[in-house]
Design a protein around this motif. Structure first.
Motif, PDB file in Angstrom:
ATOM      1  N   UNK A  53      87.714  65.599  32.827  1.00 24.74           N
ATOM      2  CA  UNK A  53      86.583  64.795  33.259  1.00 24.74           C
ATOM      3  C   UNK A  53      85.820  64.264  32.049  1.00 24.74           C
ATOM      4  N   UNK A  54      85.456  62.995  32.095  1.00 22.67           N
ATOM      5  CA  UNK A  54      84.678  62.360  31.021  1.00 22.67           C
ATOM      6  C   UNK A  54      85.309  62.641  29.662  1.00 22.67           C
ATOM      7  N   UNK A  55      86.600  62.426  29.568  1.00 21.43           N
ATOM      8  CA  UNK A  55      87.348  62.774  28.363  1.00 21.43           C
ATOM      9  C   UNK A  55      87.084  61.793  27.230  1.00 21.43           C
ATOM     10  N   UNK A  56      87.234  62.244  25.988  1.00 18.98           N
ATOM     11  CA  UNK A  56      87.292  61.299  24.873  1.00 18.98           C
ATOM     12  C   UNK A  56      88.543  60.445  25.008  1.00 18.98           C
ATOM     13  N   UNK A  57      88.594  59.347  24.271  1.00 16.47           N
ATOM     14  CA  UNK A  57      89.752  58.462  24.316  1.00 16.47           C
ATOM     15  C   UNK A  57      90.163  58.079  22.897  1.00 16.47           C
ATOM     16  N   UNK A  81      88.798  55.981  33.023  1.00 18.04           N
ATOM     17  CA  UNK A  81      88.825  56.690  31.740  1.00 18.04           C
ATOM     18  C   UNK A  81      87.392  56.775  31.218  1.00 18.04           C
ATOM     19  N   UNK A  82      86.855  57.999  31.171  1.00 18.25           N
ATOM     20  CA  UNK A  82      85.437  58.184  30.872  1.00 18.25           C
ATOM     21  C   UNK A  82      85.019  57.746  29.488  1.00 18.25           C
ATOM     22  N   UNK A  83      85.913  57.881  28.508  1.00 19.00           N
ATOM     23  CA  UNK A  83      85.663  57.445  27.129  1.00 19.00           C
ATOM     24  C   UNK A  83      84.331  57.988  26.602  1.00 19.00           C
ATOM     25  N   UNK A  84      84.197  59.317  26.687  1.00 16.08           N
ATOM     26  CA  UNK A  84      82.976  59.956  26.166  1.00 16.08           C
ATOM     27  C   UNK A  84      82.763  59.616  24.699  1.00 16.08           C
ATOM     28  N   UNK A  85      83.853  59.622  23.941  1.00 18.53           N
ATOM     29  CA  UNK A  85      83.847  59.117  22.575  1.00 18.53           C
ATOM     30  C   UNK A  85      85.105  58.268  22.395  1.00 18.53           C
ATOM     31  N   UNK A 100      86.314  52.511  31.505  1.00 14.98           N
ATOM     32  CA  UNK A 100      85.632  53.318  32.515  1.00 14.98           C
ATOM     33  C   UNK A 100      85.947  52.812  33.921  1.00 14.98           C
ATOM     34  N   UNK A 101      86.074  51.508  34.074  1.00 14.05           N
ATOM     35  CA  UNK A 101      86.429  50.962  35.377  1.00 14.05           C
ATOM     36  C   UNK A 101      87.816  51.360  35.824  1.00 14.05           C
ATOM     37  N   UNK A 102      88.681  51.725  34.891  1.00 15.95           N
ATOM     38  CA  UNK A 102      90.027  52.177  35.215  1.00 15.95           C
ATOM     39  C   UNK A 102      90.111  53.691  35.361  1.00 15.95           C
TER      40      UNK A 102
END
Length: 273
Positions: free
Chosen positions: A66-70, A137-141, A133-135
């Protein structure tokens, strides 16, 4: 001997990574096989268009966290060879640690100029920032990464304000030696373009944390490029680590990103913090 003292034949040998590694083609073939397996796994979001050209596509691989880095990875091949599909296995190590991974393709020279290639890489980052994010992928960082020519592209995109860190692997950061040698037959840079597109020449204060790495058994010019760039990044007041990977050559070093316990995988984990 510095690169400026080399004749063209010597300079070409100094940057001939494939010629320096007898089993380079086996490494590439192995990555393509592993990459096909990764792309076939459930959950992959493949070939998302970030621009109008055929290779302007991004693949995304979810870790399930959840809310992973990318991490966004750019492949190498001296801006004129290879494709993102053959490097999908570079997602394997980070995915095992709950880090989502994306890979971006780009038009190869001579079908594009170097200025266009860099612009495409920057467009890929901008697209990811706007759409990940719309796909789902949370991209926290956001961590950029790239190998060889991809290291140059990742460094060239680090000015995007959404970028938090970068893992630069065996890259080329001063294009002047490339412009002076046989690689430039396909790239077609003049000295002004090489200067403009060299990350080494345009370092400014930045919050982006760098890990700049290279194989201990790489060609001297590749080792020099990375060490010089890391030193210049730190001299500008920025944060960087510059650990070589002992015993690794220009190709075997990427095994450290494929493996969950690899040195480069651990570097990504450290960068996402």
């Amino acid at each position: 001997m510095t690169w400026r003292e080399m004749d063209r034949e010597t300079l070409d040998r100094a940057y001939n990574n494939a010629g320096a590694v007898a089993d380079s083609q086996q490494w590439l073939a192995g990555w393509r096989e592993l990459g096909a397996t990764r792309r076939a796994m459930p959950g992959a979001v493949l070939d998302q268009a970030y621009g109008p050209r055929e290779r302007n596509r991004i693949d995304l691989f979810p870790s399930g966290a959840k809310d992973a880095p990318l991490m966004l990875f750019f492949h190498g091949g001296y801006w004129q060879r290879n494709a993102k599909e053959g490097f999908a296995c570079m997602a394997d190590g980070p995915l095992a640690h709950g880090i989502d991974v994306a890979l971006a393709g780009y038009t190869l020279c001579p079908d594009a100029t170097m200025t266009e290639v860099v612009a495409e890489a920057q467009a890929a980052v901008a697209w990811l920032v706007a759409n990940a994010r719309g796909l789902g992928f949370g991209m926290r960082t956001l961590v950029l990464s790239g190998w060889s020519a991809g290291g140059h592209l990742a460094a060239s995109c680090a000015t995007n304000p959404a970028v938090d860190a970068a893992l630069l692997i065996s890259g080329v950061y001063d294009l002047a030696p490339v412009q002076a040698g046989g690689l430039n037959d396909a790239l077609r840079m003049d000295p002004a373009e090489a200067e403009r597109l060299s990350p080494m020449r345009h370092i400014a204060p930045s919050r982006v944390r760098f890990t700049v790495t290279w194989g201990g058994d790489e060609l001297p010019e590749l080792r020099r490029q990375s060490a010089d760039y890391a030193a210049a990044w730190v001299a500008a007041g920025n944060a960087a680590e510059a650990p070589p990977v002992p015993g690794a050559n220009h190709f075997s070093i990427l095994d450290e990103l494929v493996r969950a316990d690899g040195v480069l995988t651990r570097a990504v984990v450290s960068l996402v913090g």
